[in-house]
Write a protein that holds these residues in place. Structure first.
Motif, short mmCIF file in Angstrom:
data_model
loop_
_atom_site.label_atom_id
_atom_site.label_comp_id
_atom_site.label_asym_id
_atom_site.label_seq_id
_atom_site.Cartn_x
_atom_site.Cartn_y
_atom_site.Cartn_z
N ALA A 109 0.73 -1.25 0.08
CA ALA A 109 -0.04 0.17 0.10
C ALA A 109 0.91 1.27 0.19
O ALA A 109 2.09 1.31 0.59
N ARG A 110 0.41 2.32 -0.36
CA ARG A 110 0.99 3.69 -0.58
C ARG A 110 1.53 4.19 0.93
O ARG A 110 2.45 4.45 1.15
N THR A 111 0.55 3.95 1.87
CA THR A 111 1.00 4.40 3.22
C THR A 111 0.32 3.02 4.32
O THR A 111 -0.53 2.47 3.75
N CYS A 112 1.11 3.08 5.38
CA CYS A 112 0.71 1.98 6.22
C CYS A 112 -0.51 2.46 7.13
O CYS A 112 -1.03 1.61 7.80
N ASP A 116 -6.99 0.58 7.87
CA ASP A 116 -7.59 0.32 9.18
C ASP A 116 -8.02 1.60 9.83
O ASP A 116 -7.77 1.91 10.93
N VAL A 117 -8.96 2.31 9.08
CA VAL A 117 -9.60 3.70 9.71
C VAL A 117 -10.50 3.57 10.87
O VAL A 117 -11.38 2.83 10.67
N LEU A 118 -10.22 3.80 11.99
CA LEU A 118 -11.11 3.65 13.01
C LEU A 118 -12.27 4.59 13.17
O LEU A 118 -12.11 5.73 12.74
N SER A 129 -15.65 9.88 8.77
CA SER A 129 -14.97 8.82 9.93
C SER A 129 -15.84 8.80 11.14
O SER A 129 -15.29 8.05 12.01
N ARG A 130 -16.75 9.20 11.23
CA ARG A 130 -17.80 9.27 12.11
C ARG A 130 -18.22 7.90 12.26
O ARG A 130 -18.70 7.40 11.32
N SER A 131 -18.58 7.16 13.42
CA SER A 131 -18.96 5.98 13.63
C SER A 131 -20.43 5.98 12.94
O SER A 131 -20.77 4.77 12.73
N ASP A 132 -21.40 6.91 13.15
CA ASP A 132 -22.81 6.88 12.54
C ASP A 132 -22.58 7.17 11.26
O ASP A 132 -23.74 6.88 10.64
#
Length: 138
Positions: A109-112, A116-118, A129-132
């Motif tokens: 991948a380009r970046t590590c 896995d964006v939380l 990126s909000r959980s809802d």
């Protein structure tokens, strides 16, 4: 091999005196794309790895798993050409701005940091990126 990076190093004594290393003698080193600001990866450096990075213009890291130095791109071809190196305000982290050739991550991948964006749900969170995942009206 020894469980700690080798010493001594030819790192400038003034720089070495400023570094705040962990118990293992290492400092985290963040690699960032120089022109976009994209955070690419995190590696580990001891005094010698930092010295090599500063004097060769190629990122050298200490591999904690293999217990040896490695130059980013020597086997993959995904080279990091060093543009600048800075210590943070506490001198316990190194920021290396690089011109990354190819992938920075060992997965290809380009970046590590893109796989896995939380979820973040706080009031200042980016709607993406909000959980809802509810859109925020302007």
């Amino acid at each position: 091999m020894s469980s700690t990076p080798r010493t001594p190093s030819d790192l400038d004594p003034a720089i070495a005196a400023r570094l705040k290393r962990g118990p293992d003698g290492l400092v985290p080193a963040i690699a960032q794309q120089y022109d976009t600001g994209e955070v690419l990866m995190l590696g580990w450096m001891d005094d010698e790895a930092l010295h090599r990075t500063l004097t060769t213009s190629r990122c050298t890291y200490w591999s904690r798993s293999r217990q040896e130095y490695w130059v980013k791109g020597d086997t993959s071809g995904h080279v990091q050409h060093v543009r600048s190196v800075a210590l943070d305000c506490d001198a316990d982290t190194v920021l290396v701005t690089v011109d990354q050739v190819g992938a920075a991550c060992h997965t290809g991948a380009r970046t590590c940091f893109d796989a896995d964006v939380l979820p973040v749900s706080g009031p200042d969170a980016d709607p993406v990126s909000r959980s809802d995942a509810d859109p925020v009206s302007e």
